[in-house]
Design an enzyme around this catalytic site. Structure first.
Site, mmCIF file in Angstrom:
data_model
loop_
_atom_site.group_PDB
_atom_site.id
_atom_site.type_symbol
_atom_site.label_atom_id
_atom_site.label_comp_id
_atom_site.label_asym_id
_atom_site.label_seq_id
_atom_site.Cartn_x
_atom_site.Cartn_y
_atom_site.Cartn_z
ATOM 1 N N ALA A 21 0.838 -1.211 0.000
ATOM 2 C CA ALA A 21 0.000 0.000 0.000
ATOM 3 C C ALA A 21 0.865 1.250 0.000
ATOM 4 O O ALA A 21 0.626 2.189 -0.776
ATOM 5 C CB ALA A 21 -0.928 -0.008 1.220
ATOM 6 N N GLU A 42 10.012 3.233 6.724
ATOM 7 C CA GLU A 42 9.822 1.778 6.837
ATOM 8 C C GLU A 42 10.723 1.291 7.962
ATOM 9 O O GLU A 42 11.928 1.523 7.936
ATOM 10 C CB GLU A 42 10.170 1.096 5.507
ATOM 11 N N CYS A 52 3.556 -12.753 -0.240
ATOM 12 C CA CYS A 52 2.773 -13.860 -0.796
ATOM 13 C C CYS A 52 3.673 -14.975 -1.341
ATOM 14 O O CYS A 52 3.260 -16.127 -1.436
ATOM 15 C CB CYS A 52 1.882 -13.355 -1.933
ATOM 16 N N ASP A 325 -3.463 -3.714 4.716
ATOM 17 C CA ASP A 325 -3.823 -4.673 5.761
ATOM 18 C C ASP A 325 -4.145 -4.035 7.113
ATOM 19 O O ASP A 325 -4.564 -4.731 8.031
ATOM 20 C CB ASP A 325 -2.676 -5.676 5.966
ATOM 21 N N ALA A 343 -3.422 -8.634 -1.023
ATOM 22 C CA ALA A 343 -2.396 -7.818 -1.675
ATOM 23 C C ALA A 343 -2.945 -6.841 -2.711
ATOM 24 O O ALA A 343 -2.514 -5.687 -2.776
ATOM 25 C CB ALA A 343 -1.366 -8.735 -2.315
ATOM 26 N N ASN A 347 -2.504 -2.696 -2.875
ATOM 27 C CA ASN A 347 -1.928 -1.997 -4.033
ATOM 28 C C ASN A 347 -2.919 -1.011 -4.646
ATOM 29 O O ASN A 347 -2.580 0.135 -4.943
ATOM 30 C CB ASN A 347 -1.516 -3.022 -5.100
ATOM 31 N N TYR A 471 -14.688 -20.435 -25.922
ATOM 32 C CA TYR A 471 -14.647 -21.906 -25.858
ATOM 33 C C TYR A 471 -13.693 -22.447 -26.904
ATOM 34 O O TYR A 471 -13.713 -22.032 -28.069
ATOM 35 C CB TYR A 471 -16.045 -22.517 -26.101
#
Ligand SMILES: Cc1cc2nc3c(=O)[nH]c(=O)nc-3n(C[C@H](O)[C@H](O)[C@H](O)COP(=O)(O)OP(=O)(O)OC[C@H]3O[C@@H](n4cnc5c(N)ncnc54)[C@H](O)[C@@H]3O)c2cc1C
Length: 495
Positions: A21, A42, A52, A325, A343, A347, A471
């Protein structure tokens, strides 16, 4: 020591949290308005990483943690002109002063322990979630792991590597699970039958461990349909994973032979009915939003426990946004606030905030809770509202139908089956949700995307029945399994 960064002439967008994010917002804001000064804090050293992928790194299919990083810190700093400060933990937000305080918690220089204050014009809280640690006796024992961060992934990979090197505990080959190892060892326990528990069961079994998976309720993947859960459990058993259902874990106990029971590493998983010896336990019982920083600044959380926002992801404090999150979002079917940490949502909502901050107010849009999981050789996906109780709470009268159909033309040399559970509202016939399962590669996950379209647009089952899907024999039957499911459910609704 306290340093105050001067406010420049241009506006400053401060981001707390440097993953999906946060970095989506920072990158989009900078792209749309290069004059914006963007500062990202951070607390760790990793940014823009794909948590992930961690189960596949632990499994051994991905060789380096660095392979999970989509944009490096250097690329953000030099290529995108973003002032990215890793090793900086934001410890306070002062909405009146419009400033955050960050502590330098990690880094090469001797500034560790210093704090800096950074003014903002716009602020994004993208602090993510942390793995929950249930209050089970013995949860702190050595040998008990969670998987919520890159460093957790590193530790688990190192555990697997040590086990692979340790030839002293060899066991006979255990068949299909032993793809990567000649020797098997274990047993190990996985607590929790959600997607992380299942992905980790695969990762550990593929490395030769005898895996015991413990699930409190009577089925795994409880957000998927019962048909999907049953197919996954059956397949886990085929792959030698021992699934213990209705098996709430009461204790992570030491081995019976332990000398000092208090300090001994984990040696057994104890449930009401069983005591299973293990040498390691992975706890995958879910995540909770990291909201403490926001709450201490007067930013409100909703009923789900995550940060509440409006359609533009702005919190109750003006110019302070939250996404990913740590934040709530809105469900596309019920319109109610939900906490579904995934996720793409992080994003997408981060990107929308970046665009808003750069001058174009943008809504990130609601979510359908679409999720996918691979379990050894099968794949499953779910979307929308499937659970009848939840559907009723949202004001619907749910009806579900499950069908199984060929994934490719019957005469085509390859193929398998796809099982589709489709749920709709009896009165309006609106499609509410779906859960699909197939052999890996037979299309359960990609097929579900057409149903996501139907759910998002509020389509009826009859409309879905008439979707003009592609198909050709190598891909499906003339009536794709999701059209078959829609046809059967529509027929039932018309009865
Ligand atoms: C093992 C695993 C597998 C997953 N698999 C899938 C999947 O298959 N599909 C899917 O859709 N989702 C999956 N997810 C979830 C997905 O990774 C998250 O939805 C996504 O990473 C959320 O991004 P985020 O930016 O909101 O939060 P995070 O990725 O949690 O990032 C938040 C960042 O904020 C930092 N931070 C926190 N507090 C502070 C502070 N005070 N100061 C500075 N920095 C701070 C943290 O260090 C962290 O780097 C998985 C997650 C895990 C752990």
């Amino acid at each position: 020591m306290m340093g105050v960064e001067p406010r420049g002439m241009s506006e400053t967008f401060v981001v707390v949290g440097g993953d999906a994010a946060g970095m989506a917002a920072a990158s989009k804001a900078k792209r749309d308005d290069p004059e914006l000064e963007i500062v990202v804090f951070e607390k760790g050293q990793w940014v823009s990483y794909g948590a992930c992928g961690l189960p596949y790194y632990i499994k051994g299919e991905i060789q380096s943690l660095h392979d999970l990083v989509s944009v490096t810190p250097a690329e953000f700093r030099e290529g995108r002109d973003i002032d990215l400060r890793t090793g900086h933990e934001v410890v306070a937000i002062d909405p009146d002063e419009r400033a955050v305080t960050a502590e330098i918690v990690d880094g090469d220089d001797d500034r560790v322990g210093e704090t800096v204050t950074q003014p903002y014009d716009h602020l994004l809280i993208a602090t993510g979630a942390e793995a929950t640690v249930p209050p089970i006796a013995g949860i702190d024992r050595e040998g008990v792991y969670t998987l919520g961060s890159m460093s957790d992934g590193k530790e688990l990979r190192e555990y697997v590597a040590r086990a692979r090197e340790d030839r002293s505990l060899q066991q006979p080959d255990r068949g299909p699970a032993c793809q990567y190892l000649e020797e098997c060892r274990g047993p190990v326990g996985v607590v929790g039958g959600g997607y992380i528990g299942i992905e980790m069961a695969e990762a550990l079994a593929a490395n030769g461990f005898e895996v015991h998976l413990f699930q409190r309720g009577d089925r795994v993947l409880k957000n998927f349909s019962e048909a999907t859960s049953e197919a996954v459990v059956e397949h886990l058993h085929e792959q030698d994973v021992v699934v213990h259902l209705d098996a709430g874990v009461e204790e992570l106990a030491p081995a019976e032979t332990a000398v000092n029971e208090e300090t001994a590493p984990v040696g057994a998983v104890v449930t009401a009915d069983d005591r299973v010896p293990v040498e390691m336990v992975l706890v995958g019982t879910g995540v909770r939003p990291r909201t403490a920083l926001a709450e201490s600044a007067g930013i409100e959380c909703g009923e789900t426990g995550a940060i509440a926002t409006d359609a533009y992801h702005e919190t109750n404090v003006p110019d302070v946004y939250a996404a990913g999150d740590c934040a709530e979002t809105t469900h596309v079917v019920s319109g109610a606030p939900v906490y579904i940490p995934l996720a793409l949502t992080a994003n997408r909502h981060g990107r929308a905030i970046g665009q808003t901050v750069a001058g174009t107010p943008t809504e990130g849009g609601p979510v359908a809770g679409t999720a996918a999981v691979k379990a050894f050789e099968i794949e499953a996906s779910r979307t929308g509202i499937l659970d009848h109780e939840r559907a009723r709470e949202a004001g619907f009268d749910p009806v579900s139908k499950t069908i199984t159909a060929n994934s490719r033309a019957g005469y085509y040399p390859e193929g398998g089956t796809v099982t589709v559970t489709l749920t709709a509202d009896r009165d309006s016939e609106r499609v509410l949700g779906a859960s699909l399962v197939s052999e890996y590669g037979e299309g359960a996950v990609h097929r579900s995307h057409a149903i996501v379209g139907a759910i998002t647009e509020g389509a009826t089952v009859s409309a879905l029945e008439n979707y003009d899907l592609a198909y050709a024999p190598p891909f499906n039957t003339t009536w794709d399994p999701i059209l078959v499911a829609a046809k059967v459910l529509a027929g039932q609704l018309r009865e």
